[in-house]
Design an enzyme around this catalytic site. Structure first.
Site, PDB file in Angstrom:
ATOM      1  N   GLU A   1      68.397  26.086  96.512  1.00  0.00           N
ATOM      2  CA  GLU A   1      67.506  26.211  95.351  1.00  0.00           C
ATOM      3  C   GLU A   1      66.844  24.855  95.175  1.00  0.00           C
ATOM      4  OE1 GLU A   1      65.917  25.372  92.282  1.00  0.00           O
ATOM      5  OE2 GLU A   1      67.731  25.674  91.080  1.00  0.00           O
TER       6      GLU A   1
ATOM      7  N   CYS B   1      64.842  23.661  86.075  1.00  0.00           N
ATOM      8  CA  CYS B   1      64.430  24.250  87.360  1.00  0.00           C
ATOM      9  C   CYS B   1      63.374  25.330  87.185  1.00  0.00           C
ATOM     10  CB  CYS B   1      65.641  24.838  88.078  1.00  0.00           C
ATOM     11  SG  CYS B   1      66.905  23.628  88.508  1.00  0.00           S
TER      12      CYS B   1
END
Length: 645
Positions: free
Chosen positions: A337, A371
């Site tokens: 990620e 994020c």
């Protein structure tokens, strides 16, 4: 209703009366009530046994002194991870070990020195992997009830100690208490609830369909533990980013070694220590969960280890590629990620007053260090000026400070500090370059010189308007409290702008027409997308007054989290993430071994006596099973029978 109650209490007496049967001395009622009495007793004992077996186990874990807002320590000017190299007074009292690296831990909002801790070297990392490996051999034998009990105990402890947990996260990252509650506590509680309620459902053996030719077989998928896995996580949410992979890994039956960011070693040590204490209280080996922290030059001891069976990485694209390269020679599976440049498309006709608060939260939560934060607000030209001015006006009112300032300076702050000052120059240069290329910067743009918190890493809340796709600020992930607002004229252009970066993690679409929003959402290149919301594919942060807004907030841990393109690959979260931490083993067994089992037909038995006969048999079988019409199937049946003779 009265007759029904009468039947429940005296069923036989009621039936007899309805049959005009008034015989005396019938013992049916006595046996009925005795049966009810014993059944209730057995049920009560069983429930008490289950409750005792599943009840959360209370445990105590020490509270760190630095979590107290009134705690004080020396300030570190221009604090850095290696500040101990310039100030020997920051080293541990025992002195510095020759040839070893240290990590200076500090509060980025106040510059207070938290601790200076020894960084792991290669042999120490390998020793921790071996400890987890030994503990996992016993842990993999545990039942789902055992694992649920551990997670239930952790949830109980977290809810009861949420304030000190939030304060600990704030002390190590500079975030506000509200951001800690939303990003750390509520998301982690939701993760634990999901595992308790649904984890076993997705990890127990799953029956799959069998074709007609194998009707006598039972096909299953068994999800078995991998062994010891690793998680390398970022610093922006030290509690959640540590606990989330740990919880999923141990629920899947694995041991885990967590490599945290050097920036949050102090708080992560305490958070992981709580999990180890919980395991100990529940009667399991706390060595199952290991914490490691080192500088990049020692990281290969973890990422290239043959004993690590899976790696989850959350961080930058540059480091993620190095992790994948290190894991490649041993074919270790990796989930990456790598951040994003998440767009939020605002369609024409959108009620901007209704969604302004969601945009503000999506951009400035956790000082923009999120994020799946909104990195680009892409607004239709018909409402662009109105949206731009609204964001500017609200940003002017943001209060920036430290949540744990001893003198109360942080009381009521909206936004905390960034994790450090290291990226300030890069951010300032990107904003200045955009301004020179025609962007509007009416507020913010550089470091915030706080009048009371001179040692803090504060960046001004910034709004950059009139941004075009070719500008660097529209292409690079900022991870900062900067609102990038971009105009567009038609929806195709908006989609092109949204898809026009190397990142593809999350996205949002806002508009009055749900079906139009869905069409736009389907055209976006990303791993997750929310319609008229932000971040609800993982966690909702808009905890508004439901009665007033009629906007019900929820938290979804049932969905996979991850992206595509430059945002990485693989998923964590949801059934997909949980199962990725297991070996999916296909198992086929006989349904009725006493009745039918596999046997080789004579035309196919080795050595094959007649190739033509074998061919006719197999082709006839294929025709029976897969031909389009019944006539063809019947003809192939005749062919198969003939070949069998």
């Amino acid at each position: 209703m009265g007759s029904f109650l009468s039947f429940l209490i005296h069923p036989f007496d009621t039936l007899r009366k309805r049959r005009n049967d008034f015989d005396e001395g019938n013992i049916d009622d006595l046996l009925y009530h005795l049966t009810l009495f014993f059944a209730f007793g057995i049920y009560t004992v069983f429930r008490r046994y289950q409750n005792a077996r599943n009840r959360a186990v209370p445990f105590h874990w020490r509270t760190p002194d630095a979590a107290n807002p009134n705690w004080s320590a020396p300030h570190i000017p221009n604090a850095r991870l290696d500040s101990h190299k310039w100030d020997s007074g920051l080293l541990p009292a025992m002195g510095e070990l020759l040839g070893r690296d240290y990590i200076t831990c500090f509060d980025p909002a106040t510059g207070l020195h938290l601790d200076t801790l020894l960084a792991d070297n290669g042999p120490e990392i390998q020793a921790k992997i071996e400890k987890a490996t030994r503990a996992q051999l016993e842990w993999r034998k545990t039942t789902f009830a055992d694992r649920r009990r551990v997670i239930r105990s952790l949830k109980k402890w977290l809810v009861e100690n949420q304030e000190v947990c939030a304060q600990t996260a704030c002390r190590d990252t500079g975030k506000t208490l509200v951001d800690a509650e939303l990003g750390e506590i509520i998301t982690t509680c939701s993760k634990m609830d999901w595992l308790i309620q649904h984890g076993e459902q997705y990890l127990k053996p799953e029956t799959r369909s069998s074709p007609l030719m194998m009707f006598y077989k039972k096909s299953q998928v068994h999800y078995e533990p991998l062994g010891v896995v690793a998680a390398i996580v970022s610093w922006n949410y030290p509690l959640h980013n540590a606990w989330s992979p740990i919880l999923a890994s141990i629920f899947a039956g694995n041991g885990i070694i967590l490599k945290c960011s050097e920036h949050v070693l102090w708080s992560t040590t305490w958070f992981v220590g709580a999990i180890q204490q919980c395991l100990r209280a529940c009667g399991f080996d706390p060595e199952l969960v290991q914490l490691s922290c080192c500088y990049p030059d020692q990281a290969d001891a973890l990422t290239a280890s043959p004993d690590i069976k899976h790696i989850t990485f959350i961080g930058s694209a540059q480091v993620g590629k190095l992790v994948a390269l290190a894991a490649a020679p041993r074919l270790t599976p990796v989930t990456l990620e790598l951040g994003g440049k998440d767009p939020a498309i605002v369609l024409p006709g959108t009620d901007i007053q209704k969604w302004a608060s969601v945009w503000m939260r999506g951009i400035f939560q956790n000082a923009g260090q999120n994020c799946i934060g909104i990195e680009r607000l892409i607004v239709h030209s018909s409402i662009y000026e109105e949206v731009y001015q609204l964001i500017v006006d609200r940003v002017r009112l943001l209060r920036v400070g430290a949540a744990l300032a001893a003198d109360g300076v942080g009381t009521g702050v909206d936004m905390g500090s960034m994790i450090s000052q290291e990226r300030f120059q890069t951010l300032t240069d990107l904003i200045a370059k955009a301004k020179s290329q025609g962007a509007r910067v009416e507020i913010g743009g550089g470091r915030l010189e706080h009048p009371y918190l001179t040692f803090g890493a504060f960046f001004q809340p910034t709004v950059v308007g009139d941004v075009t796709p070719e500008m660097d600020i529209a292409q690079n992930e900022l991870f900062a409290p900067v609102a990038v607002i971009m105009p567009y004229d038609d929806i195709e252009e908006a989609i092109e702008i949204a898809n026009g970066t190397s990142y593809a993690l999350g996205a949002s679409v806002f508009g009055p027409d749900k079906y139009q929003c869905l069409q736009v959402a389907k055209a976006l290149e990303c791993g997750m997308v929310a319609v008229n919301d932000f971040g609800v594919t993982y966690v909702s942060v808009e905890l508004l007054l439901i009665v007033i807004t009629h906007n019900v907030s929820y938290i979804s841990q049932d969905l996979p989290f991850g992206g595509t393109k430059g945002s990485g690959y693989g998923r964590f979260g949801g059934p997909e993430g949980l199962r990725s931490l297991t070996n999916a083993k296909a198992v086929v067994v006989d349904r009725w071994p006493w009745l039918i089992q596999t046997s080789i037909p004579k035309p196919l038995d080795y050595p094959i006596r007649s190739p033509q006969q074998a061919w006719d048999f197999v082709s006839g079988l294929i025709g029976i099973l897969y031909a389009d019409d019944w006539r063809a199937r019947f003809e192939n049946l005749q062919r198969l029978i003939a070949a069998s003779r």
